[in-house]
Scaffold this motif. Structure first.
Motif, PDB file in Angstrom:
ATOM      1  N   ASN A 222       0.831  -1.209   0.000  1.00 31.67           N
ATOM      2  CA  ASN A 222       0.000   0.000   0.000  1.00 31.67           C
ATOM      3  C   ASN A 222       0.854   1.243   0.000  1.00 31.67           C
ATOM      4  O   ASN A 222       2.027   1.226   0.397  1.00 31.67           O
ATOM      5  CB  ASN A 222      -1.045  -0.014   1.117  1.00 31.67           C
ATOM      6  CG  ASN A 222      -0.475   0.128   2.494  1.00 31.67           C
ATOM      7  OD1 ASN A 222       0.085   1.175   2.817  1.00 31.67           O
ATOM      8  ND2 ASN A 222      -0.602  -0.897   3.321  1.00 31.67           N
ATOM      9  N   LEU A 223       0.236   2.311  -0.521  1.00 35.49           N
ATOM     10  CA  LEU A 223       0.940   3.589  -0.576  1.00 35.49           C
ATOM     11  C   LEU A 223       0.850   4.219   0.812  1.00 35.49           C
ATOM     12  O   LEU A 223      -0.227   4.651   1.226  1.00 35.49           O
ATOM     13  CB  LEU A 223       0.287   4.520  -1.597  1.00 35.49           C
ATOM     14  CG  LEU A 223       0.178   4.003  -3.031  1.00 35.49           C
ATOM     15  CD1 LEU A 223      -0.574   5.004  -3.901  1.00 35.49           C
ATOM     16  CD2 LEU A 223       1.562   3.756  -3.626  1.00 35.49           C
ATOM     17  N   ALA A 224       1.965   4.237   1.528  1.00 36.28           N
ATOM     18  CA  ALA A 224       1.949   4.835   2.872  1.00 36.28           C
ATOM     19  C   ALA A 224       1.693   6.339   2.759  1.00 36.28           C
ATOM     20  O   ALA A 224       1.109   6.954   3.642  1.00 36.28           O
ATOM     21  CB  ALA A 224       3.273   4.591   3.579  1.00 36.28           C
ATOM     22  N   TYR A 225       2.157   6.911   1.668  1.00 35.45           N
ATOM     23  CA  TYR A 225       1.747   8.280   1.349  1.00 35.45           C
ATOM     24  C   TYR A 225       1.238   8.301  -0.085  1.00 35.45           C
ATOM     25  O   TYR A 225       1.925   7.879  -1.012  1.00 35.45           O
ATOM     26  CB  TYR A 225       2.897   9.291   1.490  1.00 35.45           C
ATOM     27  CG  TYR A 225       2.389  10.669   1.119  1.00 35.45           C
ATOM     28  CD1 TYR A 225       1.582  11.354   2.021  1.00 35.45           C
ATOM     29  CD2 TYR A 225       2.623  11.226  -0.131  1.00 35.45           C
ATOM     30  CE1 TYR A 225       1.027  12.572   1.681  1.00 35.45           C
ATOM     31  CE2 TYR A 225       2.074  12.447  -0.478  1.00 35.45           C
ATOM     32  CZ  TYR A 225       1.284  13.119   0.425  1.00 35.45           C
ATOM     33  OH  TYR A 225       0.716  14.314   0.092  1.00 35.45           O
ATOM     34  N   ALA A 226       0.011   8.765  -0.260  1.00 36.88           N
ATOM     35  CA  ALA A 226      -0.567   8.857  -1.605  1.00 36.88           C
ATOM     36  C   ALA A 226      -0.774  10.330  -1.969  1.00 36.88           C
ATOM     37  O   ALA A 226      -1.113  11.141  -1.107  1.00 36.88           O
ATOM     38  CB  ALA A 226      -1.894   8.113  -1.652  1.00 36.88           C
ATOM     39  N   PHE A 227      -0.566  10.641  -3.240  1.00 35.44           N
ATOM     40  CA  PHE A 227      -0.767  12.026  -3.714  1.00 35.44           C
ATOM     41  C   PHE A 227      -2.237  12.276  -4.092  1.00 35.44           C
ATOM     42  O   PHE A 227      -2.681  13.411  -4.095  1.00 35.44           O
ATOM     43  CB  PHE A 227       0.129  12.297  -4.923  1.00 35.44           C
ATOM     44  CG  PHE A 227       1.598  12.298  -4.597  1.00 35.44           C
ATOM     45  CD1 PHE A 227       2.215  13.446  -4.107  1.00 35.44           C
ATOM     46  CD2 PHE A 227       2.363  11.157  -4.749  1.00 35.44           C
ATOM     47  CE1 PHE A 227       3.568  13.449  -3.790  1.00 35.44           C
ATOM     48  CE2 PHE A 227       3.722  11.142  -4.429  1.00 35.44           C
ATOM     49  CZ  PHE A 227       4.325  12.297  -3.953  1.00 35.44           C
ATOM     50  N   SER A 228      -2.944  11.220  -4.434  1.00 32.89           N
ATOM     51  CA  SER A 228      -4.341  11.383  -4.866  1.00 32.89           C
ATOM     52  C   SER A 228      -5.205  11.842  -3.698  1.00 32.89           C
ATOM     53  O   SER A 228      -4.937  11.502  -2.541  1.00 32.89           O
ATOM     54  CB  SER A 228      -4.885  10.056  -5.390  1.00 32.89           C
ATOM     55  OG  SER A 228      -4.036   9.525  -6.381  1.00 32.89           O
ATOM     56  N   ARG A 229      -6.243  12.587  -4.022  1.00 32.37           N
ATOM     57  CA  ARG A 229      -7.170  13.067  -2.998  1.00 32.37           C
ATOM     58  C   ARG A 229      -8.602  12.757  -3.438  1.00 32.37           C
ATOM     59  O   ARG A 229      -8.934  12.885  -4.615  1.00 32.37           O
ATOM     60  CB  ARG A 229      -7.049  14.593  -2.817  1.00 32.37           C
ATOM     61  CG  ARG A 229      -5.708  15.057  -2.262  1.00 32.37           C
ATOM     62  CD  ARG A 229      -5.583  14.717  -0.777  1.00 32.37           C
ATOM     63  NE  ARG A 229      -4.320  15.188  -0.208  1.00 32.37           N
ATOM     64  CZ  ARG A 229      -3.188  14.484  -0.183  1.00 32.37           C
ATOM     65  NH1 ARG A 229      -3.138  13.272  -0.696  1.00 32.37           N
ATOM     66  NH2 ARG A 229      -2.097  14.994   0.366  1.00 32.37           N
ATOM     67  N   GLY A 230      -9.444  12.397  -2.463  1.00 29.73           N
ATOM     68  CA  GLY A 230     -10.845  12.147  -2.759  1.00 29.73           C
ATOM     69  C   GLY A 230     -11.729  13.144  -2.045  1.00 29.73           C
ATOM     70  O   GLY A 230     -11.264  14.167  -1.539  1.00 29.73           O
ATOM     71  N   ALA A 231     -13.020  12.825  -2.008  1.00 30.93           N
ATOM     72  CA  ALA A 231     -13.971  13.750  -1.370  1.00 30.93           C
ATOM     73  C   ALA A 231     -15.199  12.994  -0.883  1.00 30.93           C
ATOM     74  O   ALA A 231     -15.569  11.951  -1.420  1.00 30.93           O
ATOM     75  CB  ALA A 231     -14.395  14.831  -2.357  1.00 30.93           C
ATOM     76  N   VAL A 232     -15.810  13.560   0.144  1.00 37.14           N
ATOM     77  CA  VAL A 232     -17.086  13.048   0.667  1.00 37.14           C
ATOM     78  C   VAL A 232     -18.130  14.118   0.419  1.00 37.14           C
ATOM     79  O   VAL A 232     -17.885  15.297   0.677  1.00 37.14           O
ATOM     80  CB  VAL A 232     -16.987  12.776   2.192  1.00 37.14           C
ATOM     81  CG1 VAL A 232     -18.342  12.340   2.750  1.00 37.14           C
ATOM     82  CG2 VAL A 232     -15.932  11.738   2.487  1.00 37.14           C
ATOM     83  N   ARG A 233     -19.287  13.707  -0.090  1.00 39.28           N
ATOM     84  CA  ARG A 233     -20.375  14.651  -0.345  1.00 39.28           C
ATOM     85  C   ARG A 233     -21.694  14.065   0.143  1.00 39.28           C
ATOM     86  O   ARG A 233     -21.802  12.860   0.358  1.00 39.28           O
ATOM     87  CB  ARG A 233     -20.481  14.931  -1.862  1.00 39.28           C
ATOM     88  CG  ARG A 233     -19.334  15.769  -2.407  1.00 39.28           C
ATOM     89  CD  ARG A 233     -19.244  15.657  -3.922  1.00 39.28           C
ATOM     90  NE  ARG A 233     -20.431  16.089  -4.617  1.00 39.28           N
ATOM     91  CZ  ARG A 233     -20.694  17.354  -4.959  1.00 39.28           C
ATOM     92  NH1 ARG A 233     -19.830  18.305  -4.678  1.00 39.28           N
ATOM     93  NH2 ARG A 233     -21.783  17.659  -5.601  1.00 39.28           N
ATOM     94  N   ILE A 234     -22.662  14.932   0.294  1.00 43.24           N
ATOM     95  CA  ILE A 234     -24.006  14.451   0.628  1.00 43.24           C
ATOM     96  C   ILE A 234     -24.575  13.784  -0.624  1.00 43.24           C
ATOM     97  O   ILE A 234     -24.431  14.300  -1.731  1.00 43.24           O
ATOM     98  CB  ILE A 234     -24.919  15.619   1.062  1.00 43.24           C
ATOM     99  CG1 ILE A 234     -24.331  16.315   2.286  1.00 43.24           C
ATOM    100  CG2 ILE A 234     -26.330  15.121   1.350  1.00 43.24           C
ATOM    101  CD1 ILE A 234     -25.077  17.593   2.673  1.00 43.24           C
ATOM    102  N   SER A 235     -25.213  12.645  -0.421  1.00 43.00           N
ATOM    103  CA  SER A 235     -25.724  11.908  -1.572  1.00 43.00           C
ATOM    104  C   SER A 235     -26.800  12.708  -2.310  1.00 43.00           C
ATOM    105  O   SER A 235     -27.591  13.422  -1.690  1.00 43.00           O
ATOM    106  CB  SER A 235     -26.313  10.580  -1.090  1.00 43.00           C
ATOM    107  OG  SER A 235     -27.023   9.982  -2.127  1.00 43.00           O
ATOM    108  N   SER A 236     -26.841  12.512  -3.617  1.00 46.13           N
ATOM    109  CA  SER A 236     -27.873  13.182  -4.410  1.00 46.13           C
ATOM    110  C   SER A 236     -29.253  12.591  -4.122  1.00 46.13           C
ATOM    111  O   SER A 236     -30.272  13.170  -4.470  1.00 46.13           O
ATOM    112  CB  SER A 236     -27.554  13.058  -5.901  1.00 46.13           C
ATOM    113  OG  SER A 236     -27.376  11.709  -6.211  1.00 46.13           O
TER     114      SER A 236
END
Ligand SMILES: Cc1cc2nc3c(=O)[nH]c(=O)nc-3n(C[C@H](O)[C@H](O)[C@H](O)COP(=O)(O)OP(=O)(O)OC[C@H]3O[C@@H](n4cnc5c(N)ncnc54)[C@H](O)[C@@H]3O)c2cc1C
Length: 293
Positions: A95-109
């Motif tokens: 696994n990537l102990a440090y990852a550059f990618s970023r995600g997001a959490v949103r309220i469901s549609s």
């Protein structure tokens, strides 16, 4: 967000009354994206008596993430599940102990009662994909070495697929099915190979993947999974940082008495497991609140 603290426009779109417009809420989602190669373990290599899965942990530097040492973790896991087939399958995971990618959490549609929409965006950043490809080659090389190949055979790219999830449930039906499967696996090398190739693995053979970079990357992106370490969606930062959610004392910026005390505070994910750091955050924030209130 459902309480009205978050990106104003998004809250308005979801018909949530805005109490505080903070753009960073739900952003900056990070994890330790994980990829695995599993294999059949010969009898002497299994940990049949162990009460739980044992992990051996290797931390290494890929040399491919400028400025980041110890950016990778590799684990050897002595069994894959509670059941008879899982006890015969060992796994190497990176696994990537440090990852550059970023995600997001949103309220469901579909509304606030149906749970959030979570987009991890694992491996969206090319540096993450490249390091996963490299990790895959490293793991495959380990399986190819004499000492390992004596005990671990028929390696294949594995994932927490729908089929694996169903079999993970400890039910009478699954006990029966996996006991049958395990008995078949033990009957002969040919049957074992046929079972792994036709039933257990759902990716092309390792040899094919290793010889085609684009195919490998596509399967890595398809099979990458979570280590269940989501952090970062209420990250700490300076009061004038528009994307920070919490001030250094863990108070939600723009409020007087709302504090966050969990893994969502982390600006960057810890370079290893998150549980103890989350407990440390809880203890620290408890002390800060006592001092400031
Ligand atoms: C399957 C799994 C395996 C893991 N294995 C490991 C491991 O081996 N090692 C490791 O270091 N880490 C592991 N982790 C990660 C670790 O558990 C988390 O990093 C850690 O628990 C994060 O702590 P937290 O306080 O931020 O969140 P949580 O522990 O998730 O706590 C959040 C709490 O908030 C409560 N809550 C949520 N919404 C509301 C609401 N609206 N109102 C009131 N309460 C609410 C929840 O019920 C929960 O009790 C694992 C996680 C999972 C899911």
């Amino acid at each position: 967000m459902v309480s009205g603290i978050g990106p104003g426009q998004h809250l308005a779109e979801r018909s949530v009354q805005i109490l505080l417009d903070r753009q960073g809420v739900g952003q900056n989602l990070q994890d330790h994206p994980l990829l695995s190669i599993s294999s059949y373990l010969s009898r002497e290599a299994r940990a049949d008596g162990a009460s739980r899965r044992n992990f051996a942990y290797l931390r290494y530097s890929s040399g491919m993430a400028e400025g980041w040492d110890s950016d990778m973790i590799m684990m050897a896991i002595c069994r894959s599940s509670w059941h008879a087939v899982g006890r015969r399958i060992g796994t190497l995971s990176a696994n990537l102990a440090y990852a550059f990618s970023r995600g997001a959490v949103r309220i469901s549609s579909t509304g606030i009662d149906t749970g959030p929409e979570v987009a991890f965006n694992w491996l969206a950043d090319k540096r993450d994909r490249d390091r996963m490809v490299d990790a895959f080659h490293r793991m495959a090389r380990i399986y190819g070495t004499g000492d390992v190949s004596r005990f671990a055979s028929f390696p294949f790219m594995s994932s927490y697929s729908a089929r694996v999830r169903v079999l993970q449930q400890n039910t009478f039906r699954n006990t029966f099915l996996t006991n049958m499967g395990a008995a078949l696996m033990e009957s002969s090398k040919t049957v074992r190979r046929l079972m792994i190739e036709n039933y257990i693995q759902d990716t092309p053979p390792l040899k094919t993947l290793l010889s085609d970079r684009d195919l490998l990357e596509a399967y890595i992106c398809r099979n990458v999974g979570s280590t269940f370490h989501p952090v970062g969606t209420c990250r700490l930062g300076a009061e004038d940082d528009p994307l920070a959610v919490t001030a250094p004392d863990s108070r939600v910026i723009g409020t007087q008495n709302i504090f966050v005390a969990d893994a969502s505070l982390m600006p960057e994910i810890t370079r290893t497991n998150t549980n103890i750091p989350a407990i440390m955050i809880g203890e620290k924030v408890a002390d800060l609140i006592k001092e400031t209130t």
